[in-house]
Design a protein around this motif. Structure first.
Motif, PDB file in Angstrom:
ATOM      1  N   LEU A  27       0.828  -1.207   0.000  1.00  0.00           N
ATOM      2  CA  LEU A  27       0.000   0.000   0.000  1.00  0.00           C
ATOM      3  C   LEU A  27       0.862   1.256   0.000  1.00  0.00           C
ATOM      4  N   HIS A  28       1.916   1.267   0.791  1.00  0.00           N
ATOM      5  CA  HIS A  28       2.808   2.418   0.857  1.00  0.00           C
ATOM      6  C   HIS A  28       3.447   2.685  -0.505  1.00  0.00           C
ATOM      7  N   ARG A  29       3.910   1.618  -1.174  1.00  0.00           N
ATOM      8  CA  ARG A  29       4.524   1.777  -2.502  1.00  0.00           C
ATOM      9  C   ARG A  29       3.510   2.259  -3.529  1.00  0.00           C
ATOM     10  N   LEU A  30       2.303   1.717  -3.465  1.00  0.00           N
ATOM     11  CA  LEU A  30       1.259   2.101  -4.412  1.00  0.00           C
ATOM     12  C   LEU A  30       0.891   3.579  -4.241  1.00  0.00           C
ATOM     13  N   VAL A  31       0.706   4.012  -3.008  1.00  0.00           N
ATOM     14  CA  VAL A  31       0.364   5.414  -2.755  1.00  0.00           C
ATOM     15  C   VAL A  31       1.545   6.315  -3.127  1.00  0.00           C
ATOM     16  N   GLY A  32       2.760   5.878  -2.831  1.00  0.00           N
ATOM     17  CA  GLY A  32       3.941   6.649  -3.212  1.00  0.00           C
ATOM     18  C   GLY A  32       4.042   6.825  -4.713  1.00  0.00           C
ATOM     19  N   ASP A  33       3.755   5.773  -5.451  1.00  0.00           N
ATOM     20  CA  ASP A  33       3.756   5.854  -6.911  1.00  0.00           C
ATOM     21  C   ASP A  33       2.701   6.852  -7.385  1.00  0.00           C
ATOM     22  N   PHE A  34       1.540   6.804  -6.774  1.00  0.00           N
ATOM     23  CA  PHE A  34       0.453   7.711  -7.147  1.00  0.00           C
ATOM     24  C   PHE A  34       0.861   9.171  -6.948  1.00  0.00           C
ATOM     25  N   GLY A  40       1.868  15.565 -12.366  1.00  0.00           N
ATOM     26  CA  GLY A  40       0.657  16.314 -12.080  1.00  0.00           C
ATOM     27  C   GLY A  40       0.021  16.005 -10.749  1.00  0.00           C
ATOM     28  N   SER A  41       0.347  14.879 -10.125  1.00  0.00           N
ATOM     29  CA  SER A  41      -0.304  14.520  -8.869  1.00  0.00           C
ATOM     30  C   SER A  41       0.178  15.350  -7.687  1.00  0.00           C
ATOM     31  N   VAL A  42       1.371  15.908  -7.791  1.00  0.00           N
ATOM     32  CA  VAL A  42       1.906  16.640  -6.648  1.00  0.00           C
ATOM     33  C   VAL A  42       1.993  18.141  -6.908  1.00  0.00           C
ATOM     34  N   GLU A  94      -7.835  -3.977 -17.951  1.00  0.00           N
ATOM     35  CA  GLU A  94      -7.259  -3.898 -19.294  1.00  0.00           C
ATOM     36  C   GLU A  94      -5.863  -3.297 -19.274  1.00  0.00           C
ATOM     37  N   LEU A  95      -5.692  -2.215 -18.539  1.00  0.00           N
ATOM     38  CA  LEU A  95      -4.395  -1.541 -18.489  1.00  0.00           C
ATOM     39  C   LEU A  95      -3.449  -2.152 -17.458  1.00  0.00           C
ATOM     40  N   GLU A  96      -4.007  -2.981 -16.573  1.00  0.00           N
ATOM     41  CA  GLU A  96      -3.247  -3.589 -15.490  1.00  0.00           C
ATOM     42  C   GLU A  96      -2.561  -2.521 -14.637  1.00  0.00           C
ATOM     43  N   THR A  97      -3.338  -1.499 -14.286  1.00  0.00           N
ATOM     44  CA  THR A  97      -2.831  -0.410 -13.456  1.00  0.00           C
ATOM     45  C   THR A  97      -3.783  -0.166 -12.296  1.00  0.00           C
ATOM     46  N   CYS A  98      -3.258   0.474 -11.286  1.00  0.00           N
ATOM     47  CA  CYS A  98      -4.069   0.848 -10.128  1.00  0.00           C
ATOM     48  C   CYS A  98      -4.023   2.357  -9.987  1.00  0.00           C
ATOM     49  N   ASN A  99      -5.155   2.941  -9.639  1.00  0.00           N
ATOM     50  CA  ASN A  99      -5.234   4.383  -9.474  1.00  0.00           C
ATOM     51  C   ASN A  99      -5.994   4.688  -8.205  1.00  0.00           C
ATOM     52  N   ILE A 100      -5.891   5.904  -7.754  1.00  0.00           N
ATOM     53  CA  ILE A 100      -6.625   6.374  -6.575  1.00  0.00           C
ATOM     54  C   ILE A 100      -7.564   7.467  -7.066  1.00  0.00           C
ATOM     55  N   VAL A 101      -8.859   7.262  -6.828  1.00  0.00           N
ATOM     56  CA  VAL A 101      -9.862   8.179  -7.358  1.00  0.00           C
ATOM     57  C   VAL A 101     -10.842   8.580  -6.261  1.00  0.00           C
ATOM     58  N   PRO A 102     -11.509   9.734  -6.428  1.00  0.00           N
ATOM     59  CA  PRO A 102     -12.531  10.125  -5.446  1.00  0.00           C
ATOM     60  C   PRO A 102     -13.655   9.088  -5.413  1.00  0.00           C
ATOM     61  N   ALA A 103     -14.066   8.714  -4.220  1.00  0.00           N
ATOM     62  CA  ALA A 103     -15.117   7.709  -4.067  1.00  0.00           C
ATOM     63  C   ALA A 103     -16.446   8.208  -4.616  1.00  0.00           C
ATOM     64  N   ASP A 104     -16.717   9.485  -4.478  1.00  0.00           N
ATOM     65  CA  ASP A 104     -18.006  10.002  -4.948  1.00  0.00           C
ATOM     66  C   ASP A 104     -18.084  10.059  -6.468  1.00  0.00           C
ATOM     67  N   GLY A 105     -16.966   9.928  -7.155  1.00  0.00           N
ATOM     68  CA  GLY A 105     -16.964   9.905  -8.611  1.00  0.00           C
ATOM     69  C   GLY A 105     -17.401   8.573  -9.191  1.00  0.00           C
TER      70      GLY A 105
END
Length: 83
Positions: free
Chosen positions: A25-32, A37-39, A70-81
């Motif tokens: 989880l730490h690595r995934l969030v760090g990658d995000f 543009g994320s920072v 399909e893309l085999e990627t993980c992203n962090i998105v707003p839950a309300d979206g």
């Protein structure tokens, strides 16, 4: 187990962050937060501080982890979206 839904072009799954190891989880969030543009606007904060801010949002349920099959990627998105 996650919740599957139809994304724009592929099958996506909400991944409960609690099911990931703390290290993963730490690595995934760090990658995000390091992606282009994320920072923007957060140059004065350390990477660890930015990771902790995302973790707060995850714990509060304001954002979720989404895996794109399909893309085999993980992203962090707003839950309300996703409603």
């Amino acid at each position: 187990m996650g919740i599957f839904f139809r994304g724009v072009n592929s099958l996506e799954m909400i991944v409960p962050y609690q099911q990931l190891s703390p290290e993963t989880l730490h690595r995934l969030v760090g990658d995000f937060v390091c992606r282009d543009g994320s920072v923007q606007g957060h140059q004065d904060q350390s990477l660890e501080r930015q990771i902790e801010e995302v973790m707060v949002e995850l714990r509060a349920g304001r954002v979720v982890l989404v895996y794109d099959d399909e893309l085999e990627t993980c992203n962090i998105v707003p839950a309300d979206g996703l409603v």
